[in-house]
Design an enzyme around this catalytic site. Sequence first.
Site, PDB file in Angstrom:
ATOM      1  N   HIS A 125      33.467  38.259  46.554  1.00  0.00           N
ATOM      2  CA  HIS A 125      32.885  38.419  45.217  1.00  0.00           C
ATOM      3  C   HIS A 125      31.943  37.256  44.885  1.00  0.00           C
ATOM      4  CE1 HIS A 125      34.515  41.975  43.274  1.00  0.00           C
ATOM      5  NE2 HIS A 125      35.747  41.657  43.565  1.00  0.00           N
TER       6      HIS A 125
ATOM      7  N   CYS B 106      39.736  47.273  43.634  1.00  0.00           N
ATOM      8  CA  CYS B 106      38.946  46.228  42.987  1.00  0.00           C
ATOM      9  C   CYS B 106      38.861  46.524  41.492  1.00  0.00           C
ATOM     10  CB  CYS B 106      37.537  46.185  43.584  1.00  0.00           C
ATOM     11  SG  CYS B 106      36.495  44.895  42.901  1.00  0.00           S
ATOM     12  N   LEU B 107      39.073  45.523  40.685  1.00  0.00           N
ATOM     13  CA  LEU B 107      39.036  45.721  39.232  1.00  0.00           C
ATOM     14  C   LEU B 107      37.631  46.101  38.761  1.00  0.00           C
ATOM     15  CD1 LEU B 107      41.350  42.793  38.137  1.00  0.00           C
ATOM     16  CD2 LEU B 107      41.936  45.209  38.376  1.00  0.00           C
TER      17      LEU B 107
ATOM     18  N   GLY C  26      44.256  39.222  41.590  1.00  0.00           N
ATOM     19  CA  GLY C  26      43.196  38.238  41.825  1.00  0.00           C
ATOM     20  C   GLY C  26      42.014  38.558  40.943  1.00  0.00           C
TER      21      GLY C  26
ATOM     22  N   HIS D  47      38.851  38.780  49.803  1.00  0.00           N
ATOM     23  CA  HIS D  47      38.250  39.725  48.856  1.00  0.00           C
ATOM     24  C   HIS D  47      37.560  38.969  47.721  1.00  0.00           C
ATOM     25  CE1 HIS D  47      38.412  43.589  46.398  1.00  0.00           C
ATOM     26  NE2 HIS D  47      38.183  42.677  45.458  1.00  0.00           N
ATOM     27  N   GLU D  48      38.243  37.919  47.218  1.00  0.00           N
ATOM     28  CA  GLU D  48      37.672  37.165  46.080  1.00  0.00           C
ATOM     29  C   GLU D  48      36.489  36.298  46.502  1.00  0.00           C
ATOM     30  OE1 GLU D  48      40.550  39.074  43.898  1.00  0.00           O
ATOM     31  OE2 GLU D  48      38.573  38.269  43.433  1.00  0.00           O
TER      32      GLU D  48
HETATM   33  O1  K2U Z   1      38.900  41.188  42.894  1.00  0.00           O
HETATM   34  C1  K2U Z   1      39.560  42.055  42.356  1.00  0.00           C
HETATM   35  O2  K2U Z   1      39.068  43.114  41.938  1.00  0.00           O
HETATM   36  C2  K2U Z   1      41.032  41.817  42.205  1.00  0.00           C
HETATM   37  C3  K2U Z   1      41.835  42.662  43.106  1.00  0.00           C
HETATM   38  C4  K2U Z   1      42.347  41.755  44.189  1.00  0.00           C
HETATM   39  C5  K2U Z   1      42.783  42.411  45.437  1.00  0.00           C
HETATM   40  C6  K2U Z   1      41.995  43.343  46.062  1.00  0.00           C
HETATM   41  C7  K2U Z   1      42.419  43.882  47.273  1.00  0.00           C
HETATM   42  C8  K2U Z   1      43.605  43.495  47.839  1.00  0.00           C
HETATM   43  C9  K2U Z   1      44.371  42.559  47.190  1.00  0.00           C
HETATM   44  C10 K2U Z   1      43.959  42.013  46.001  1.00  0.00           C
HETATM   45  C11 K2U Z   1      42.783  43.312  42.148  1.00  0.00           C
HETATM   46  O3  K2U Z   1      43.919  42.597  42.013  1.00  0.00           O
HETATM   47  S1  K2U Z   1      42.934  45.001  42.457  1.00  0.00           S
HETATM   48  C12 K2U Z   1      44.564  45.445  42.319  1.00  0.00           C
HETATM   49  C13 K2U Z   1      45.232  45.491  43.646  1.00  0.00           C
HETATM   50  C14 K2U Z   1      46.427  44.890  43.759  1.00  0.00           C
HETATM   51  C15 K2U Z   1      47.070  44.933  44.975  1.00  0.00           C
HETATM   52  C16 K2U Z   1      46.506  45.573  46.056  1.00  0.00           C
HETATM   53  C17 K2U Z   1      45.287  46.176  45.935  1.00  0.00           C
HETATM   54  C18 K2U Z   1      44.629  46.131  44.704  1.00  0.00           C
HETATM   55 ZN    ZN Z   2      37.384  42.955  43.563  1.00  0.00          ZN
END
Ligand code: K2U
Ligand code: ZN
Length: 175
Positions: free
Chosen positions: A142, A96-97, A46, A138-139
Amino acid sequence: MALREIIILPDKQLRLISKPVAEVTTEIRKLADDMFESMYDAPGIGLAAIQVAEPVRLITMDLVRKEGNGKSEPRAFINPEIISASDEMNVYEEGCLSIPEYYADVERPARVRIRFTDLDGNVKEEDADGLFATCIQHEIDHLNGVLFIDHLSMLKRRMVVKKFEKAAKHGIKYV
Ligand code: K2U
Ligand code: ZN
């Protein structure tokens, strides 16, 4: 499509409240394309527009694509809102990226109903559960300047912020 730099804590832009998208323009579609490319490159499942320093209410997501599985399901959510949430909660280890290499358990509603506009300008409503529910919340956080560390204890949050402030001060870049 173009790769965009993903901003990292303690970048203050991450605390901005992103502005609603008034119209699905060519520019918005181009930004979505750039976000998909940047999200896949990270890699992530995401991405919110503020993470590439664009304070507009646009999210990209792909919960299907895995390295080498040849499948993908790219989705874009414009002006997403949570219109209802379950009382039942779910805990997921989030990352989180914009806060690289830090993971922690976060509790969120297990199911949410969302309303959003798609890239064709259609307003839609959809139920989300599982990883979709976690990721969309989560998004949307943001878009409101909220980070997953804000759901942790003050002690943990301060520790993480201090670590990233120190790294930024010493010019340490996460690649
Ligand atoms: O917003 C972001 O930083 C994208 C995250 C989204 C995400 C965060 C937490 C849980 C699910 C999705 C990134 O995709 S971080 C990579 C990731 C992937 C799977 C699970 C946890 C983190
Ligand atoms: Zn994030």
